[in-house]
Design a protein around this motif. Sequence first.
Motif, PDB file in Angstrom:
ATOM      1  N   ARG A 179       0.928  -1.192  -0.013  1.00  0.00           N
ATOM      2  CA  ARG A 179      -0.024  -0.045   0.150  1.00  0.00           C
ATOM      3  C   ARG A 179       0.726   1.441   0.011  1.00  0.00           C
ATOM      4  O   ARG A 179       2.017   1.487   0.883  1.00  0.00           O
ATOM      5  CB  ARG A 179      -0.993  -0.050   0.963  1.00  0.00           C
ATOM      6  CG  ARG A 179      -1.688  -1.167   1.369  1.00  0.00           C
ATOM      7  CD  ARG A 179      -2.633  -1.034   2.578  1.00  0.00           C
ATOM      8  NE  ARG A 179      -3.598  -0.284   2.728  1.00  0.00           N
ATOM      9  CZ  ARG A 179      -4.036   0.401   3.905  1.00  0.00           C
ATOM     10  NH1 ARG A 179      -3.834   0.002   5.182  1.00  0.00           N
ATOM     11  NH2 ARG A 179      -5.336   1.171   3.692  1.00  0.00           N
ATOM     12  N   ASP A 221      -8.025   4.108  -0.593  1.00  0.00           N
ATOM     13  CA  ASP A 221      -8.042   2.906  -1.107  1.00  0.00           C
ATOM     14  C   ASP A 221      -9.627   2.895  -1.338  1.00  0.00           C
ATOM     15  O   ASP A 221      -9.948   2.004  -2.353  1.00  0.00           O
ATOM     16  CB  ASP A 221      -7.785   1.864   0.089  1.00  0.00           C
ATOM     17  CG  ASP A 221      -6.133   1.664   0.159  1.00  0.00           C
ATOM     18  OD1 ASP A 221      -5.466   2.003  -0.604  1.00  0.00           O
ATOM     19  OD2 ASP A 221      -5.866   1.292   1.225  1.00  0.00           O
ATOM     20  N   THR A 222     -10.427   3.470  -0.640  1.00  0.00           N
ATOM     21  CA  THR A 222     -11.847   3.313  -0.860  1.00  0.00           C
ATOM     22  C   THR A 222     -12.216   4.059  -2.166  1.00  0.00           C
ATOM     23  O   THR A 222     -13.056   3.578  -2.683  1.00  0.00           O
ATOM     24  CB  THR A 222     -12.585   4.169   0.390  1.00  0.00           C
ATOM     25  OG1 THR A 222     -12.145   3.445   1.587  1.00  0.00           O
ATOM     26  CG2 THR A 222     -14.050   4.079   0.229  1.00  0.00           C
ATOM     27  N   GLU A 223     -11.377   5.035  -2.561  1.00  0.00           N
ATOM     28  CA  GLU A 223     -11.755   5.944  -3.460  1.00  0.00           C
ATOM     29  C   GLU A 223     -11.295   5.111  -4.770  1.00  0.00           C
ATOM     30  O   GLU A 223     -11.931   4.998  -5.951  1.00  0.00           O
ATOM     31  CB  GLU A 223     -10.948   7.106  -3.556  1.00  0.00           C
ATOM     32  CG  GLU A 223     -11.293   8.152  -4.831  1.00  0.00           C
ATOM     33  CD  GLU A 223     -12.594   8.659  -4.584  1.00  0.00           C
ATOM     34  OE1 GLU A 223     -13.065   9.528  -5.605  1.00  0.00           O
ATOM     35  OE2 GLU A 223     -13.416   8.380  -3.685  1.00  0.00           O
ATOM     36  N   ARG A 224     -10.216   4.407  -4.709  1.00  0.00           N
ATOM     37  CA  ARG A 224      -9.920   3.581  -5.847  1.00  0.00           C
ATOM     38  C   ARG A 224     -10.718   2.627  -6.201  1.00  0.00           C
ATOM     39  O   ARG A 224     -11.163   2.182  -7.101  1.00  0.00           O
ATOM     40  CB  ARG A 224      -8.358   3.033  -5.681  1.00  0.00           C
ATOM     41  CG  ARG A 224      -7.341   4.074  -5.638  1.00  0.00           C
ATOM     42  CD  ARG A 224      -5.937   3.623  -5.073  1.00  0.00           C
ATOM     43  NE  ARG A 224      -5.001   4.376  -4.980  1.00  0.00           N
ATOM     44  CZ  ARG A 224      -3.839   4.607  -4.478  1.00  0.00           C
ATOM     45  NH1 ARG A 224      -3.878   3.365  -3.349  1.00  0.00           N
ATOM     46  NH2 ARG A 224      -2.878   5.522  -4.390  1.00  0.00           N
ATOM     47  N   GLN A 225     -11.242   1.779  -5.048  1.00  0.00           N
ATOM     48  CA  GLN A 225     -12.170   0.856  -5.264  1.00  0.00           C
ATOM     49  C   GLN A 225     -13.480   1.226  -5.785  1.00  0.00           C
ATOM     50  O   GLN A 225     -14.114   0.688  -6.721  1.00  0.00           O
ATOM     51  CB  GLN A 225     -12.577   0.138  -3.811  1.00  0.00           C
ATOM     52  CG  GLN A 225     -13.427  -0.989  -3.749  1.00  0.00           C
ATOM     53  CD  GLN A 225     -13.643  -1.963  -2.390  1.00  0.00           C
ATOM     54  OE1 GLN A 225     -13.265  -1.153  -1.562  1.00  0.00           O
ATOM     55  NE2 GLN A 225     -14.327  -2.755  -2.324  1.00  0.00           N
ATOM     56  N   ARG A 226     -13.970   2.246  -5.633  1.00  0.00           N
ATOM     57  CA  ARG A 226     -15.150   2.847  -5.995  1.00  0.00           C
ATOM     58  C   ARG A 226     -14.816   3.087  -7.421  1.00  0.00           C
ATOM     59  O   ARG A 226     -15.908   2.845  -8.195  1.00  0.00           O
ATOM     60  CB  ARG A 226     -15.428   4.194  -5.168  1.00  0.00           C
ATOM     61  CG  ARG A 226     -16.758   4.792  -5.982  1.00  0.00           C
ATOM     62  CD  ARG A 226     -17.029   6.430  -5.150  1.00  0.00           C
ATOM     63  NE  ARG A 226     -15.927   7.093  -5.741  1.00  0.00           N
ATOM     64  CZ  ARG A 226     -15.845   7.782  -6.847  1.00  0.00           C
ATOM     65  NH1 ARG A 226     -16.782   7.613  -7.790  1.00  0.00           N
ATOM     66  NH2 ARG A 226     -14.935   8.516  -7.067  1.00  0.00           N
ATOM     67  N   GLU A 227     -13.940   3.810  -7.869  1.00  0.00           N
ATOM     68  CA  GLU A 227     -13.415   4.068  -9.252  1.00  0.00           C
ATOM     69  C   GLU A 227     -13.189   2.653 -10.200  1.00  0.00           C
ATOM     70  O   GLU A 227     -13.670   2.628 -11.315  1.00  0.00           O
ATOM     71  CB  GLU A 227     -12.245   4.750  -9.483  1.00  0.00           C
ATOM     72  CG  GLU A 227     -12.406   6.191  -9.013  1.00  0.00           C
ATOM     73  CD  GLU A 227     -10.942   7.153  -9.054  1.00  0.00           C
ATOM     74  OE1 GLU A 227      -9.925   6.337  -9.425  1.00  0.00           O
ATOM     75  OE2 GLU A 227     -10.874   8.085  -8.432  1.00  0.00           O
ATOM     76  N   ASN A 228     -12.730   1.815  -9.357  1.00  0.00           N
ATOM     77  CA  ASN A 228     -12.806   0.483 -10.351  1.00  0.00           C
ATOM     78  C   ASN A 228     -13.653   0.026 -10.314  1.00  0.00           C
ATOM     79  O   ASN A 228     -14.283  -0.801 -11.602  1.00  0.00           O
ATOM     80  CB  ASN A 228     -11.694  -0.403  -9.500  1.00  0.00           C
ATOM     81  CG  ASN A 228     -10.325  -0.167  -9.395  1.00  0.00           C
ATOM     82  OD1 ASN A 228      -9.900   0.566 -10.463  1.00  0.00           O
ATOM     83  ND2 ASN A 228      -9.666  -0.517  -8.389  1.00  0.00           N
ATOM     84  N   THR A 229     -14.972  -0.068  -9.613  1.00  0.00           N
ATOM     85  CA  THR A 229     -16.231  -0.793  -9.543  1.00  0.00           C
ATOM     86  C   THR A 229     -17.289   0.130 -10.662  1.00  0.00           C
ATOM     87  O   THR A 229     -17.787  -0.417 -11.495  1.00  0.00           O
ATOM     88  CB  THR A 229     -17.125  -0.534  -8.082  1.00  0.00           C
ATOM     89  OG1 THR A 229     -16.273  -1.296  -7.016  1.00  0.00           O
ATOM     90  CG2 THR A 229     -18.461  -1.205  -8.225  1.00  0.00           C
ATOM     91  N   ASP A 269     -15.782  -1.122 -13.902  1.00  0.00           N
ATOM     92  CA  ASP A 269     -16.407  -2.404 -14.261  1.00  0.00           C
ATOM     93  C   ASP A 269     -17.732  -2.333 -14.941  1.00  0.00           C
ATOM     94  O   ASP A 269     -18.214  -3.017 -15.622  1.00  0.00           O
ATOM     95  CB  ASP A 269     -16.141  -3.446 -12.960  1.00  0.00           C
ATOM     96  CG  ASP A 269     -14.700  -3.638 -12.921  1.00  0.00           C
ATOM     97  OD1 ASP A 269     -14.041  -3.225 -13.899  1.00  0.00           O
ATOM     98  OD2 ASP A 269     -14.329  -4.126 -11.628  1.00  0.00           O
ATOM     99  N   TYR A 294     -18.792  -5.697 -14.141  1.00  0.00           N
ATOM    100  CA  TYR A 294     -19.025  -5.898 -12.860  1.00  0.00           C
ATOM    101  C   TYR A 294     -20.064  -6.870 -12.368  1.00  0.00           C
ATOM    102  O   TYR A 294     -21.111  -7.238 -12.935  1.00  0.00           O
ATOM    103  CB  TYR A 294     -19.491  -4.424 -12.387  1.00  0.00           C
ATOM    104  CG  TYR A 294     -19.853  -4.592 -11.015  1.00  0.00           C
ATOM    105  CD1 TYR A 294     -19.051  -4.531  -9.847  1.00  0.00           C
ATOM    106  CD2 TYR A 294     -21.239  -4.489 -10.572  1.00  0.00           C
ATOM    107  CE1 TYR A 294     -19.346  -4.481  -8.497  1.00  0.00           C
ATOM    108  CE2 TYR A 294     -21.530  -4.351  -9.133  1.00  0.00           C
ATOM    109  CZ  TYR A 294     -20.531  -4.517  -8.094  1.00  0.00           C
ATOM    110  OH  TYR A 294     -21.003  -4.372  -6.749  1.00  0.00           O
TER     111      TYR A 294
END
Length: 370
Positions: free
Chosen positions: A207, A336-344, A347, A353
């Motif tokens: 990280r 980390d939360t922001e990156r996960q949201r952008e990846n979702t 997708d 997704y």
Amino acid sequence: MKFVDEATIEVIAGKGGNGAASFRREKFIPKGGPDGGDGGRGGSIYAVADRNINTLIDFRYARLHRAKNGENGRGSDQYGAGAPDIVLRVPIGTTIFDADTGEQLFDLDRNGEQVTLAAGGEGGRGNIHFKSSTNRAPKQFTYGQEGEQRRLRFELKVLADVGLLGLPNAGKSTFISRVSNAKPKIADYPFTTLHPNLGVVRTSESRSFVIADIPGLIEGASEGAGLGHLFLRHLSRTRVLLHLVDVASPDPDIDPVEPAVEGAKAIVEELRKYDPALFEKPRWLVLNKLDMVPNPDDVKERICKALNWQGPVFIISGLTGEGTQDLVWALQDWLDTERQRENTESDKADGSYVAEDPRFDETRGPADPA
């Protein structure tokens, strides 16, 4: 200045070679027919994003880039050779504009991404392409096409997750040197920082995030005052801004809250004037130099009240490191939360997704149906 983030160049692609009008002439073959070959393609000019380059300094000195012309076609069915292409390597984060119209053409934000700046001209056709049952001795051929020619402006916007914002001597360079591997120049006079500094903040083996420090802003920066306006564009790619505010007063008889509030408001107003989108970015308030304040909690409360601040707020000392670790961990979790949201969202956009089944527990497998 070591850091060069803007350059204007001219690119001229090569002209295609002309086709040939030729006829086969050999002994005992009086009517050999057409054998004129095509002309070669002119050289094109490309730009490629390269992570090993971090400035546009090379383009300050090499402003004209001209590709070679393709060879003309020849007889005996000989095609002209194509000219070699030119590849310009630029830093990741380079935005390319048409210098005459101001239109944005490309935005190179991934390593290895390649775009065509100027396409080479196609070669002309030889007379072998014009023969037919009714035209057995064609003399037609075509000329090669001209290559594209453009004036381009390169702008570099550094890629960072976190951007530091604040007045000169707010402690941005001290902070980035404390939490990352960056080693900027640190001194007690304004405008110590003359070019952006990037540092990698590593919170664990897997990280990390990148933090950017730009020269301090002053009132009127959006109109060109000071140095910070030259680099405000670098903050546009960041995910979150850390607004560092100096809460220490050189005079112990002066209340530090009032100048801190005035400085913070001035910076926010410059952001609003420069770019409304930059003003709307997530912004955290970081009160620096708590080691020089007798009652930091009281100062924090009064500043937040004067600014009507509702967002995240931290009070730290870049010099001693107090409070910096909590800020770093909070940033890492938020990113980390922001990156996960952008990846979702990405997708979902491309249809890949798959929503998690609430009946499934990764640690125990499928749950018993209710």
